[in-house]
Design a protein around this motif. Structure first.
Motif, PDB file in Angstrom:
ATOM      1  N   PHE A   1       0.885  -1.188  -0.082  1.00 31.67           N
ATOM      2  CA  PHE A   1       0.085   0.086  -0.107  1.00 31.67           C
ATOM      3  C   PHE A   1       1.285   1.007   0.407  1.00 31.67           C
ATOM      4  O   PHE A   1       1.065   2.093  -1.007  1.00 31.67           O
ATOM      5  CB  PHE A   1      -0.725   0.060   1.061  1.00 31.67           C
ATOM      6  N   MET A   2       2.407   1.858   1.123  1.00 38.28           N
ATOM      7  CA  MET A   2       2.487   2.391   0.837  1.00 38.28           C
ATOM      8  C   MET A   2       4.011   2.213  -0.174  1.00 38.28           C
ATOM      9  O   MET A   2       3.785   3.564  -0.796  1.00 38.28           O
ATOM     10  CB  MET A   2       3.483   1.862   2.234  1.00 38.28           C
ATOM     11  N   LYS A   3       4.070   1.620  -0.863  1.00 38.99           N
ATOM     12  CA  LYS A   3       4.002   1.520  -2.420  1.00 38.99           C
ATOM     13  C   LYS A   3       3.823   2.246  -3.273  1.00 38.99           C
ATOM     14  O   LYS A   3       4.321   3.061  -3.782  1.00 38.99           O
ATOM     15  CB  LYS A   3       5.595   0.447  -2.900  1.00 38.99           C
ATOM     16  N   ALA A   4       2.186   1.657  -3.153  1.00 38.14           N
ATOM     17  CA  ALA A   4       1.393   2.276  -3.984  1.00 38.14           C
ATOM     18  C   ALA A   4       1.086   3.723  -3.827  1.00 38.14           C
ATOM     19  O   ALA A   4       0.499   4.668  -4.857  1.00 38.14           O
ATOM     20  CB  ALA A   4       0.288   1.275  -3.584  1.00 38.14           C
ATOM     21  N   ILE A   5       1.595   4.385  -2.901  1.00 37.47           N
ATOM     22  CA  ILE A   5       0.813   5.584  -2.956  1.00 37.47           C
ATOM     23  C   ILE A   5       1.537   6.953  -2.451  1.00 37.47           C
ATOM     24  O   ILE A   5       1.109   8.271  -2.418  1.00 37.47           O
ATOM     25  CB  ILE A   5       0.200   6.135  -1.637  1.00 37.47           C
ATOM     26  N   HIS A   6       2.869   5.808  -2.640  1.00 42.13           N
ATOM     27  CA  HIS A   6       4.334   7.316  -1.471  1.00 42.13           C
ATOM     28  C   HIS A   6       4.403   7.984  -2.924  1.00 42.13           C
ATOM     29  O   HIS A   6       4.954   9.393  -2.365  1.00 42.13           O
ATOM     30  CB  HIS A   6       5.740   6.765  -1.216  1.00 42.13           C
ATOM     31  N   SER A   7       4.236   7.902  -4.066  1.00 42.80           N
ATOM     32  CA  SER A   7       4.321   9.404  -5.113  1.00 42.80           C
ATOM     33  C   SER A   7       2.906   9.985  -5.251  1.00 42.80           C
ATOM     34  O   SER A   7       3.024  10.605  -6.314  1.00 42.80           O
ATOM     35  CB  SER A   7       4.699   9.012  -6.452  1.00 42.80           C
TER      36      SER A   7
ATOM     37  N   ALA B   1      13.246   1.611   4.378  1.00 45.05           N
ATOM     38  CA  ALA B   1      14.612   1.682   3.180  1.00 45.05           C
ATOM     39  C   ALA B   1      14.392   0.498   2.393  1.00 45.05           C
ATOM     40  O   ALA B   1      15.047   0.444   1.320  1.00 45.05           O
ATOM     41  CB  ALA B   1      15.557   2.007   4.283  1.00 45.05           C
ATOM     42  N   GLU B   2      14.435  -0.346   3.315  1.00 48.43           N
ATOM     43  CA  GLU B   2      14.663  -1.336   2.410  1.00 48.43           C
ATOM     44  C   GLU B   2      13.734  -1.757   1.355  1.00 48.43           C
ATOM     45  O   GLU B   2      14.341  -2.552  -0.229  1.00 48.43           O
ATOM     46  CB  GLU B   2      14.393  -3.125   3.373  1.00 48.43           C
ATOM     47  N   HIS B   3      12.633  -1.562   1.033  1.00 51.65           N
ATOM     48  CA  HIS B   3      11.565  -1.607   0.571  1.00 51.65           C
ATOM     49  C   HIS B   3      11.560  -0.678  -0.417  1.00 51.65           C
ATOM     50  O   HIS B   3      10.620   0.080  -1.739  1.00 51.65           O
ATOM     51  CB  HIS B   3       9.576  -2.195   1.043  1.00 51.65           C
TER      52      HIS B   3
ATOM     53  N   ILE C   1       8.563   7.923   2.456  1.00 53.11           N
ATOM     54  CA  ILE C   1       7.511   8.322   4.143  1.00 53.11           C
ATOM     55  C   ILE C   1       8.228  10.503   4.163  1.00 53.11           C
ATOM     56  O   ILE C   1       9.211  10.940   3.537  1.00 53.11           O
ATOM     57  CB  ILE C   1       8.202   7.751   5.278  1.00 53.11           C
ATOM     58  N   TYR C   2       6.837  11.564   4.365  1.00 53.37           N
ATOM     59  CA  TYR C   2       7.421  12.702   4.459  1.00 53.37           C
ATOM     60  C   TYR C   2       8.243  12.782   5.695  1.00 53.37           C
ATOM     61  O   TYR C   2       8.729  11.491   6.570  1.00 53.37           O
ATOM     62  CB  TYR C   2       6.105  13.132   5.241  1.00 53.37           C
ATOM     63  N   GLN C   3       9.427  13.655   5.156  1.00 49.20           N
ATOM     64  CA  GLN C   3      10.696  14.385   5.673  1.00 49.20           C
ATOM     65  C   GLN C   3      10.417  15.238   6.613  1.00 49.20           C
ATOM     66  O   GLN C   3      10.157  16.200   5.420  1.00 49.20           O
ATOM     67  CB  GLN C   3      11.448  13.852   4.102  1.00 49.20           C
ATOM     68  N   LEU C   4      10.217  15.591   6.987  1.00 46.71           N
ATOM     69  CA  LEU C   4      10.333  17.189   8.154  1.00 46.71           C
ATOM     70  C   LEU C   4      11.665  17.701   7.465  1.00 46.71           C
ATOM     71  O   LEU C   4      12.251  17.178   7.471  1.00 46.71           O
ATOM     72  CB  LEU C   4      10.460  16.398   9.296  1.00 46.71           C
ATOM     73  N   PRO C   5      11.195  19.004   7.451  1.00 44.82           N
ATOM     74  CA  PRO C   5      12.619  19.612   6.569  1.00 44.82           C
ATOM     75  C   PRO C   5      12.910  19.943   7.544  1.00 44.82           C
ATOM     76  O   PRO C   5      12.963  20.639   8.463  1.00 44.82           O
ATOM     77  CB  PRO C   5      11.513  21.326   5.814  1.00 44.82           C
ATOM     78  N   ASP C   6      14.515  20.312   7.689  1.00 48.43           N
ATOM     79  CA  ASP C   6      15.373  21.588   8.086  1.00 48.43           C
ATOM     80  C   ASP C   6      14.907  22.191   8.575  1.00 48.43           C
ATOM     81  O   ASP C   6      14.450  23.097   7.900  1.00 48.43           O
ATOM     82  CB  ASP C   6      16.672  20.710   7.770  1.00 48.43           C
ATOM     83  N   ALA C   7      14.973  22.580  10.118  1.00 49.88           N
ATOM     84  CA  ALA C   7      15.281  23.991  11.007  1.00 49.88           C
ATOM     85  C   ALA C   7      16.307  24.748   9.739  1.00 49.88           C
ATOM     86  O   ALA C   7      17.809  24.799   9.644  1.00 49.88           O
ATOM     87  CB  ALA C   7      15.000  23.760  11.983  1.00 49.88           C
ATOM     88  N   ASP C   8      15.988  26.103   9.572  1.00 49.65           N
ATOM     89  CA  ASP C   8      16.533  27.199   9.636  1.00 49.65           C
ATOM     90  C   ASP C   8      17.877  27.633   9.725  1.00 49.65           C
ATOM     91  O   ASP C   8      17.652  27.318  11.503  1.00 49.65           O
ATOM     92  CB  ASP C   8      15.602  28.573   7.970  1.00 49.65           C
ATOM     93  N   SER C   9      18.996  27.853  10.214  1.00 50.49           N
ATOM     94  CA  SER C   9      20.256  28.750  10.328  1.00 50.49           C
ATOM     95  C   SER C   9      19.623  29.724  11.198  1.00 50.49           C
ATOM     96  O   SER C   9      20.670  29.703  12.960  1.00 50.49           O
ATOM     97  CB  SER C   9      21.635  28.878   9.781  1.00 50.49           C
ATOM     98  N   ASP C  10      18.721  30.513  10.609  1.00 51.38           N
ATOM     99  CA  ASP C  10      18.049  31.616  11.755  1.00 51.38           C
ATOM    100  C   ASP C  10      17.121  30.997  12.151  1.00 51.38           C
ATOM    101  O   ASP C  10      16.590  32.285  13.651  1.00 51.38           O
ATOM    102  CB  ASP C  10      17.819  32.580  11.027  1.00 51.38           C
ATOM    103  N   GLU C  11      17.030  30.129  12.681  1.00 49.81           N
ATOM    104  CA  GLU C  11      15.588  29.558  13.720  1.00 49.81           C
ATOM    105  C   GLU C  11      16.256  29.827  15.153  1.00 49.81           C
ATOM    106  O   GLU C  11      17.961  29.313  15.169  1.00 49.81           O
ATOM    107  CB  GLU C  11      14.794  28.495  12.994  1.00 49.81           C
TER     108      GLU C  11
END
Length: 360
Positions: A168-174, A205-207, A211-221
């Motif tokens: 299921f996750m492979k079918a909808i991750h895009s 990771a193997e398959h 998944i949704y990747q949280l964005p990195d915090a900006d340097s000025d945060e």
């Protein structure tokens, strides 16, 4: 006089060297607050994992007041249904139009091979509707029903992902932002929870599941936000519990689950990741919408345009071929055309002579 008038209009002590566009963020903020926000959350997982309870706990509302739970006999041949519930939530003057898309029947039938086709079709239909509205004449009031996030509930009773989870996750991750959630985390010890989290991440990771990747915090945060982002990233997949019951603990009313040995508090970060999941959803709601728009919707839109382009190209090729044939006929010399017609006429008369001679 003009200079004094401008100073008074801008309400500034000295308007020299000041244009005024520094006020643009406030304008955008006021306009956004007035318009309100839209967000669509999909929840997918097998029955009995506490999806409805968690959603009610997250948004402090009752989206499923009269939920019907089918029996085992009804689930044998049950197909997946799509149930979208919309609720208007207002907090400190900010309005949120929240649509929760539930998928009852997922994984319930004996043969669950095609159970997620209905879900994929629903996601594509929302993209198609948005594309149609975006291409129409009136684009001022487009309702965005695209799925911005999918909470995928993983059972705590197994040893990682099931084949259905993987497929299921492979079918909808895009097509949608997937956030994996371990349901009913109060059935796991702390060691079991950490081990299950590592196992799920390794299998994802193997398959090759995205998944949704949280964005990195900006340097000025500030450092507090950077630390919050780091903790949220380390908590994926979120192990959560949900409860709509208020229990009195040490003179305070809290939401939790009462057991013979004690109370599991929903909003206690030492007991589960409920607060982290809610923080992730609230603080990254805008990013989830942007990823949906810039990545998933654009992929769908480009594919649709490619298909439409191929269909137009084929139609143009057919027309070009007909025109080319007509041009060739026009360019054939007149004597060649007469010879061609004479040959055809001779063949016809010869056939008639043979046909008539057979009668005798």
């Amino acid at each position: 006089t003009s200079c004094l008038h401008n100073r008074h209009f801008l309400n500034l002590p000295d308007a020299s060297g000041y244009v005024g566009f520094a006020n643009l963020p406030n304008q955008v903020h006021r306009k956004s607050v007035k318009k309100g926000f839209e967000f669509t959350l999909m929840v997918v997982g097998e029955s009995g994992l506490g999806k409805s309870t968690l959603i009610n706990s997250l948004f402090l509302t009752d989206l499923y007041p009269e939920r019907y739970i089918p029996g085992a006999a009804e689930k044998i041949e049950r197909t997946v249904q799509i149930e979208a519930s919309t609720v208007e939530i207002e907090e400190r003057g900010v309005k949120l139009r929240l649509t929760v898309v539930d998928t009852p029947g997922y994984g319930d039938a004996i043969n669950s091979q095609d159970c997620f086709k209905t879900i994929i079709q629903y996601i594509d239909n929302q993209f198609e509707r948005y594309l149609h509205d975006e291409s129409g004449l009136n684009r001022r009031h487009i309702v965005d029903n695209r799925v911005h996030c999918c909470f995928y509930f993983i059972s705590p009773f197994g040893h990682g992902l099931t084949p259905l989870d993987v497929e299921f996750m492979k079918a909808i991750h895009s097509k949608v932002n997937i956030v994996p959630v371990i349901a009913k985390a109060d059935t796991l010890t702390l060691k079991e929870r950490d081990r299950l989290k590592r196992r799920i991440l390794d299998e994802i990771a193997e398959h090759g599941i995205k998944i949704y990747q949280l964005p990195d915090a900006d340097s000025d945060e500030d450092e507090e936000f950077k630390e919050q982002t780091r903790v949220l990233k380390a908590s994926i997949p979120f192990a959560v519990i949900g409860s709509n019951q208020l229990i009195e603990v040490k003179g305070k009313k809290i939401r939790g689950r009462l057991y013979p040995w004690g109370v599991v508090e929903v909003e206690n970060p030492e007991h589960n990741d409920f607060l982290k999941l809610r923080t992730m959803l609230v603080t990254h709601m805008q990013d989830l919408q942007e990823v949906t728009q810039d990545l998933h919707y654009e992929n769908f839109r480009s594919e649709r345009l490619k298909k439409a382009g191929r269909a137009v190209d084929e139609d143009v090729m057919d027309k070009d071929q007909i025109l080319l044939q007509k041009e060739l006929e026009k360019n054939i010399p007149l004597n060649a055309q007469m010879q061609f017609r004479n040959i055809k006429s001779f063949e016809h008369s010869d056939y008639s002579y043979l046909h008539n001679s057979r009668k005798f």
